[in-house]
Design a protein around this motif. Structure first.
Motif, PDB file in Angstrom:
ATOM      1  N   MET A 184      15.667  32.421  70.043  1.00 12.85           N
ATOM      2  CA  MET A 184      16.974  32.439  69.906  1.00 12.85           C
ATOM      3  C   MET A 184      17.718  33.341  71.134  1.00 12.85           C
ATOM      4  O   MET A 184      17.168  34.255  71.471  1.00 12.85           O
ATOM      5  N   ALA A 185      18.444  32.725  71.349  1.00  8.60           N
ATOM      6  CA  ALA A 185      19.494  33.071  72.709  1.00  8.60           C
ATOM      7  C   ALA A 185      20.850  33.114  72.376  1.00  8.60           C
ATOM      8  O   ALA A 185      21.354  32.173  71.834  1.00  8.60           O
ATOM      9  N   LEU A 186      21.742  34.224  72.699  1.00 10.31           N
ATOM     10  CA  LEU A 186      23.090  34.456  72.285  1.00 10.31           C
ATOM     11  C   LEU A 186      24.117  34.095  73.353  1.00 10.31           C
ATOM     12  O   LEU A 186      23.623  34.564  74.834  1.00 10.31           O
ATOM     13  N   LEU A 187      25.098  33.394  73.231  1.00 11.97           N
ATOM     14  CA  LEU A 187      26.214  33.534  74.051  1.00 11.97           C
ATOM     15  C   LEU A 187      27.316  34.034  73.271  1.00 11.97           C
ATOM     16  O   LEU A 187      27.888  33.373  72.481  1.00 11.97           O
ATOM     17  N   PRO A 188      27.644  35.422  73.669  1.00 10.31           N
ATOM     18  CA  PRO A 188      28.641  35.917  73.073  1.00 10.31           C
ATOM     19  C   PRO A 188      30.002  35.466  72.965  1.00 10.31           C
ATOM     20  O   PRO A 188      30.577  35.077  74.064  1.00 10.31           O
ATOM     21  N   GLY A 189      30.716  35.740  71.978  1.00 11.36           N
ATOM     22  CA  GLY A 189      32.179  35.116  71.916  1.00 11.36           C
ATOM     23  C   GLY A 189      33.278  36.164  72.527  1.00 11.36           C
ATOM     24  O   GLY A 189      32.781  37.407  72.447  1.00 11.36           O
ATOM     25  N   SER A 190      34.336  35.736  72.722  1.00 13.78           N
ATOM     26  CA  SER A 190      35.298  36.807  73.299  1.00 13.78           C
ATOM     27  C   SER A 190      36.287  37.444  72.235  1.00 13.78           C
ATOM     28  O   SER A 190      36.388  38.807  72.258  1.00 13.78           O
ATOM     29  N   ASP A 191      36.703  36.762  71.390  1.00  9.52           N
ATOM     30  CA  ASP A 191      37.718  37.126  70.372  1.00  9.52           C
ATOM     31  C   ASP A 191      36.838  37.412  68.675  1.00  9.52           C
ATOM     32  O   ASP A 191      37.434  38.437  68.514  1.00  9.52           O
ATOM     33  N   ARG A 192      35.988  36.478  68.677  1.00 13.25           N
ATOM     34  CA  ARG A 192      35.499  36.919  67.050  1.00 13.25           C
ATOM     35  C   ARG A 192      33.858  36.618  67.325  1.00 13.25           C
ATOM     36  O   ARG A 192      33.319  35.773  66.749  1.00 13.25           O
ATOM     37  N   ALA A 193      33.523  37.745  68.228  1.00  8.84           N
ATOM     38  CA  ALA A 193      31.863  37.691  68.547  1.00  8.84           C
ATOM     39  C   ALA A 193      30.985  37.761  67.407  1.00  8.84           C
ATOM     40  O   ALA A 193      29.747  37.279  67.247  1.00  8.84           O
ATOM     41  N   ASP A 194      31.580  38.420  65.969  1.00  5.60           N
ATOM     42  CA  ASP A 194      30.935  38.374  65.100  1.00  5.60           C
ATOM     43  C   ASP A 194      30.634  37.264  64.109  1.00  5.60           C
ATOM     44  O   ASP A 194      30.168  37.005  62.962  1.00  5.60           O
ATOM     45  N   GLU A 195      31.476  36.073  64.354  1.00 11.33           N
ATOM     46  CA  GLU A 195      31.362  34.807  63.888  1.00 11.33           C
ATOM     47  C   GLU A 195      30.439  33.994  64.700  1.00 11.33           C
ATOM     48  O   GLU A 195      30.645  33.626  66.063  1.00 11.33           O
ATOM     49  N   MET A 196      29.534  33.098  64.385  1.00 12.89           N
ATOM     50  CA  MET A 196      28.479  32.483  65.071  1.00 12.89           C
ATOM     51  C   MET A 196      28.502  31.040  64.701  1.00 12.89           C
ATOM     52  O   MET A 196      28.420  30.514  63.464  1.00 12.89           O
ATOM     53  N   VAL A 197      28.627  30.195  65.529  1.00 13.76           N
ATOM     54  CA  VAL A 197      27.926  28.794  65.450  1.00 13.76           C
ATOM     55  C   VAL A 197      26.530  28.994  65.848  1.00 13.76           C
ATOM     56  O   VAL A 197      26.176  29.149  67.062  1.00 13.76           O
ATOM     57  N   VAL A 198      25.746  27.948  65.250  1.00 16.74           N
ATOM     58  CA  VAL A 198      24.203  27.940  65.570  1.00 16.74           C
ATOM     59  C   VAL A 198      23.907  26.330  66.322  1.00 16.74           C
ATOM     60  O   VAL A 198      24.443  25.483  65.642  1.00 16.74           O
ATOM     61  N   MET A 199      23.288  26.469  67.348  1.00 15.34           N
ATOM     62  CA  MET A 199      22.695  24.901  67.836  1.00 15.34           C
ATOM     63  C   MET A 199      21.406  25.265  67.996  1.00 15.34           C
ATOM     64  O   MET A 199      20.643  25.951  68.450  1.00 15.34           O
TER      65      MET A 199
END
Length: 549
Positions: free
Chosen positions: A311-326
């Motif tokens: 698994m690898a992460l592209l961090p979000g800017s505003d709501r980084a603790d909410e995640m969509v998984v691909m």
């Protein structure tokens, strides 16, 4: 081939629902601001890179990408290197790899099943395996009971176990569910399989009821595959997750029995199989004693090791603790040697090197887009192990995710891409299940394509890939799968066979259009504030409600 992913492995032999659709008046998805079409980007798929990924992952060098093989090490090394090259951060703490504790259970195939006066042959007449981490699992004159479809579904007012105690007994059950048997849309979901029809559910429910063993009667139509698939999938070595109790609370014996042999068992009890099967399709069905007992011993060799999810992460800017998984699973069936010593490599080019290549390209595209304008939510790009042996990597991730599942917005899953020419439709698995279908409708409309329902809903494909393990934890998702719909020869001659190889003549027109469609959905979810809802009453919806979603 030794590598940093398998050189330290140590092995030992010691064991240390779905309700009827109750859609209220649902306004068209296109009217919801939350489903607004994502912003267009000039960054698109690089088909040369995509082709190179598939060619590498499906090469003979990787040996069919079986868990706990040298091919696993090569596969993990390749995927991790690509994520690093793209510039994504580790997705499991400070690592790209999530350990998945596995046991490889190999039952001695020189066994037989005795039912009364009948002795059945392993492989041709029955199969049996266990997930218990034990050198021996025995049935000793275990009372045999027929429990119809083996379903306990209060929302359908259905309980095949009502009025009987099956603790430590052996139960015989039918495959699929009463909806398929009756073809009545008012019974369960008619022709479309519910999770109650899956063999995995049969074993789970029987274990909850205290049964010692389950044998599912195989019939080709309701199972959606022939006896050969059952035999190949349930003999030899099988992988399982390992819990703190060495899986002792799990079902003792998980088995199948060939249709004609099941009829013999019923006849020996003075019962007509077809009549009992017809009665089992009614909610008034009562369990029936088969007036005999079963005897069987599984002698197992146990090997323990760790496989890995990537698994690898592209961090979000505003709501980084909410995640969509691909996601796409990386494993396939590996290499097998036949009785003549001939090696057969199951490279799994479409299933699922094509999906992993899609995830890698989406990761590259989204990493570049994020440099132009960061996404508000984080995106986790994943590839799990042991999907082919029962969604094992996905189950481990679902139980021990890098963040709580209540923070996972949705799970998008590729399990086989259309490597041929583009088409004017996109397949939808399930109907009226979750609001993710609205995202699919919207993205298809912008490509001037239509959404086509699952052509084989009786096969239950929506329960047979990694997204389902997340659904059981309340996370809605979408399955993107194209196996036999654009290649009529695929299911008959390539699916889970040696012929599923990379082909340089693939046009990849379908890959190009589907990656664009998936990109649309992924970008929309990564930038909006929506939490897609389950539409029908189910265990999935209830589980999500527990998380306040």
């Amino acid at each position: 081939m030794p590598n940093k992913y398998n050189k330290e492995r140590k092995y030992n032999n010691k064991g240390q629902a779905v309700n009827k659709l109750i859609l209220a008046s649902v306004v068209s998805a296109l009217a919801f601001p939350a489903f607004a079409h994502s912003e267009k980007s000039d960054i698109s798929i690089d088909l040369d890179k995509y082709r190179s990924h598939v060619k590498t992952l499906a090469s003979d060098e990787y040996g069919g990408r079986a868990p706990l093989s040298a091919g696993e090490g090569l596969t993990l090394e390749y995927i991790e290197a690509q994520f690093k090259k793209i510039g994504l951060k580790p997705g499991f703490g400070d690592k790209y790899l999530q350990p998945v504790p596995l046991a490889k259970v190999t039952a001695d195939q020189n066994m037989s099943l005795t039912i009364g006066e009948l002795t059945l042959k392993n492989g041709s007449e029955f199969t049996a395996r266990t997930q218990r981490i034990s050198d021996s699992v025995k049935l000793e004159n275990s009372e045999l009971v027929f429990v119809g479809y083996g379903i306990n579904a209060p929302e359908y007012d259905w309980n095949d176990y009502q009025g009987i105690d099956v603790k430590d007994k052996t139960v015989i059950v039918l495959v699929n569910d009463p909806g398929f048997a009756t073809q009545d849309p008012a019974v369960f979901k008619g022709n479309a399989m519910t999770y109650y029809g899956r063999w995995t559910y049969k074993y789970e429910e029987a274990a909850r009821q205290g049964a010692k063993a389950v044998f599912i009667v195989h019939e080709t139509a309701p199972a959606a595959y022939g006896w050969g698939v059952v035999q190949n999938s349930n003999t030899g070595s099988k992988f399982t997750l390992v819990d703190d109790n060495n899986n002792r609370d799990q079902l003792g014996v998980m088995g199948w029995i060939q249709h004609d042999n099941a009829k013999q068992v019923f006849a020996a009890a003075g019962l007509d199989y077809e009549k009992q099967k017809a009665l089992a399709a009614k909610s008034s069905f009562k369990p029936v004693s088969l007036k005999t007992s079963a005897t069987l011993e599984l002698k197992n060799s146990i090997e323990r090791a760790e496989s890995y999810n990537v698994m690898a992460l592209l961090p979000g800017s505003d709501r980084a603790d909410e995640m969509v998984v691909m996601h796409a699973h990386w494993d396939h069936l590996g290499t097998r040697v036949d009785e003549k010593g001939v090696k057969h490599i199951y490279n799994g080019a479409v299933d699922n090197a094509s999906g992993v290549a899609g995830v890698l390209e989406l990761a590259r595209m989204f990493s570049l887009r994020a440099k132009e304008k960061p996404f508000k939510r984080s995106i986790l790009f994943t590839s799990f192990t042991a999907e082919e042996t029962g969604l094992i990597g996905a189950q481990h991730f679902a139980k021990q995710p890098p963040i709580p599942t209540k923070q996972i917005v949705s799970f998008l899953n590729i399990d086989g891409m259309n490597v041929n020419d583009s088409v004017d439709y996109i397949l939808r698995y399930g109907k009226g299940v979750s609001e993710m279908e609205y995202y699919l409708n919207n993205a298809a409309k912008h490509q001037q394509r239509y959404v086509k329902g699952d052509p084989l809903p009786q096969n239950g494909l929506m329960f047979r890939s990694d997204h389902f393990a997340l659904a059981q934890e309340g996370v809605p998702g979408l399955l993107f799968m194209s196996l036999g719909d654009t290649d009529p020869d695929y299911i008959a001659h390539k699916y889970h066979k040696e012929a599923d190889d990379y082909d340089p003549s693939w046009s990849l027109g379908g890959v190009k259009q589907d990656i664009s469609l998936i990109s649309d959905i992924l970008a929309t979810l990564a930038n909006n504030e929506d939490w897609p809802k389950w539409l029908e009453e189910s265990d999935f919806k209830s589980r999500r409600a527990q998380d306040g979603r």
